[in-house]
Each structure stands twice: as structure tokens, then as C-alpha cells.
Design a protein around this motif. Sequence first.
Motif, PDB file in Angstrom:
ATOM      1  N   ARG A  96       0.818  -1.202   0.000  1.00 10.40           N
ATOM      2  CA  ARG A  96       0.000   0.000   0.000  1.00 10.40           C
ATOM      3  C   ARG A  96       0.855   1.257   0.000  1.00 10.40           C
ATOM      4  O   ARG A  96       0.465   2.294  -0.508  1.00 10.40           O
ATOM      5  N   ASP A 156      -8.317   0.234   1.286  1.00 11.11           N
ATOM      6  CA  ASP A 156      -7.390  -0.832   1.684  1.00 11.11           C
ATOM      7  C   ASP A 156      -6.949  -0.694   3.139  1.00 11.11           C
ATOM      8  O   ASP A 156      -5.757  -0.776   3.458  1.00 11.11           O
ATOM      9  N   ARG A 210      -6.885  -5.832  -6.499  1.00 18.59           N
ATOM     10  CA  ARG A 210      -7.200  -7.167  -6.001  1.00 18.59           C
ATOM     11  C   ARG A 210      -8.149  -7.897  -6.936  1.00 18.59           C
ATOM     12  O   ARG A 210      -8.582  -8.996  -6.652  1.00 18.59           O
ATOM     13  N   ASP A 244      -0.502  -9.397   4.403  1.00 15.97           N
ATOM     14  CA  ASP A 244      -1.039  -9.264   3.051  1.00 15.97           C
ATOM     15  C   ASP A 244      -0.729 -10.482   2.190  1.00 15.97           C
ATOM     16  O   ASP A 244      -1.595 -10.991   1.468  1.00 15.97           O
ATOM     17  N   HIS A 298     -10.213  -5.819   5.171  1.00 16.87           N
ATOM     18  CA  HIS A 298      -9.000  -5.872   4.352  1.00 16.87           C
ATOM     19  C   HIS A 298      -9.316  -6.004   2.872  1.00 16.87           C
ATOM     20  O   HIS A 298      -8.695  -5.354   2.025  1.00 16.87           O
ATOM     21  N   ASP A 299     -10.297  -6.848   2.522  1.00 22.23           N
ATOM     22  CA  ASP A 299     -10.559  -7.157   1.120  1.00 22.23           C
ATOM     23  C   ASP A 299     -11.576  -6.240   0.464  1.00 22.23           C
ATOM     24  O   ASP A 299     -11.586  -6.119  -0.767  1.00 22.23           O
TER      25      ASP A 299
END
Length: 356
Positions: free
Chosen positions: A56, A171, A63, A112, A165-166
Motif C-alpha cells: 500500500r 485498503d 485485487r 497481506d 482488508h478485502d
Amino acid sequence: MADAKVIPFDDDRSRGSAAQRPARRRNTGSRRKGGEHAGDGEVAEVQPLPGRPRTRQDGPVSREDGQAGRPAGDEGDGSLERRMAAGLAFLRRRLTGDYEVDDFGYDEELTDQVLMSLLRPLYEKYFRVEVKGIENIPAEGGALIVANHSGTLPLDGLMMQVAVHDHHPADRHLRLLAADLVFVLPVVNELARKLGHTLACTEDAERLLGQGELVGVMPEGFKGIGKPFSERYKLQRFGRGGFVSTALRKRAPIIPCSIVGAEEIYPMIGNSKTLARVLGFPYFPLTPTFPWLGPLGAIPLPTKWTIQFGEPIPTDGYPPEAAEDPMLMFNLTDQVREQIQHTLYKLLVQRRSVFF
């Protein structure tokens, strides 16, 4: 991570002096964020190592292709070779100690690249988690997510962490506050630290919020995950309002979160208090499959989950002394609890099946 129990930081069992809390460690081989020649107070741009997956800090990461850490637009021939090179570079950094952890032991790169990848199949394929209201989580700045707790084993905290997170467009990472029991269990202790969990205490919570982190707490604690199946989706007591006081001091919004589906993964029909005392656990669950089927009984049922984040409750409009007002803390705690309970009932009415 099945034993990583998240409990309220105003629970007596999660308190303790600084000497009693697990020591915070920093990897001695870590690279300084400011660069080797950056002086005090200087900020130098961090350049990715050759072959290292973008993070990041390096820029936007896509993603959509299902590959964590893969740069946006990285398509076409040679993608396999690039992934292999990135994997080898990752292993080299782990072996040489050339990676960073924060003061709490949080390892963003490992989270991650590895830990989230291990949790994601459980999240996407097994529990098929549906996320609602993710836009209610701010894109930046400190915020406190308060959720219900259930399921006999605290998988709900981990699934909530994957959801943020996803799915969050900015992010963001969720830093969970965990019970002291987590940090005395071998292996579980290290994994919890790497995932960004820390002790459920006021000091750590305030420090994380002051750093602009997204912090998660489940105030029901062991009372929530250890309640019998007959009391499913009935919220237990929310402690003494310690999470509200912390949010008020840091002027951080409180975001209620309701989780449906976790109650049924291990239907707890009994509690062996004698075994719990012998093993030093807050409870020892008896379910229709455990311990009767041995290790197979520890497999959770594949229920369908829904995680909904509610509208934030602002705290920046209160004066500084509001954090010491017991009546205000009681009212805000009750407001958060009622909002979570109301959303749980609404989601249960909308649910047509536990498993589908």
C-alpha cells in the motif's frame, strides 16, 4: 488462529500492568522507513526492492485478479515468472530479516501476502461472507468498530478482519483487541501479533486510535462466544463502557457491526466447567460433534454469514471532559448495543436459511 479471543478491554481479565502485558518487539533486521541516510524528522521515499510485490505504501494495488500484492495492470506473458520472482524475493526478505514490524509486532507484508491468503478461502468459499455497509468505515483516521461476539471459537473476529482488508476501498487494516489468553498460547501468540492484534487494554487502544488506525473490539468477550446455543443472537453485557471512553478521548467515531452466521458454527449445548478449570480456559464447550467425534468435531459447520457495518456514531462533538462522564458513557454504550441488536434482528428476519 482459532483461539484468538477478542474481548473487551474493560474486562478485568484483559487488564494488567505494562510488565504483565506481552513485550512489544521490533525486528532487528528491519529496514527503516526513512531510508538508511534519512535523518531525524526527515521523510524519504521508500523505493520497493527489486522483485518485491508492491504494498500500500508503494501505490495502488488491484485485487480484482485475486492475487494479493499484484500491481494494477500486471497482466500478460511473464506473469508467472514475475510471481515466482516476487515469491523468491519475499522468502529472501523473511530469511534475512529485511522486513518491517511495528511496535505491536504487526507485520503488514506477511499479513497481506500469507496470512490473509490462508484465511480467504474460509471467508469466501466456506462461510461465503456477505458484507454490507463497508462505506460506513472512514477512508482515513482512527475509528472504533464495535461488534457482537459469538461462535464458541472466535472466528468472527478474523472474518471481520478479512472483510475490511478485502472490501474497503481505501485498503484499510483492522487492528483487533484480543484477550490476554491469546498472548500466552504458543504459536497463536506470534500469529496474533503478526496479524496486528494487541492486548485489549485502554493504553493500546488509545495509542492505535491516536495513530489513525482502525481498531476492532467485541465488548461481550467470553460471555459472548461462550454463551449457550439457546441464547444465540442475544447480546450479553457490554462491560463498563471502556470502549466508549477511549473513543471519546481520541474523538474517534464508533461504528457498530453486526455479524450473523457465527452463532451456528459450533452449537454449544453444554459447558464442562471442571475441564475448563483444569485447562485454564473460561469455558469448555460441548457441541453435537465435539468432543464426541474427536478432531472431526472441531470442524465448524459451513453456515452462511453476513457482516453489516452500521452508520458511525460521532464522538468529536463532545467536550474533552465527556470521557469522564459515567452517564454519557452508559448512554452511548446502550446506543451502540441497541443498534447492533436491532440490526441482528433485521438480518435474521431477512435470512432464509442458516446454510444457504
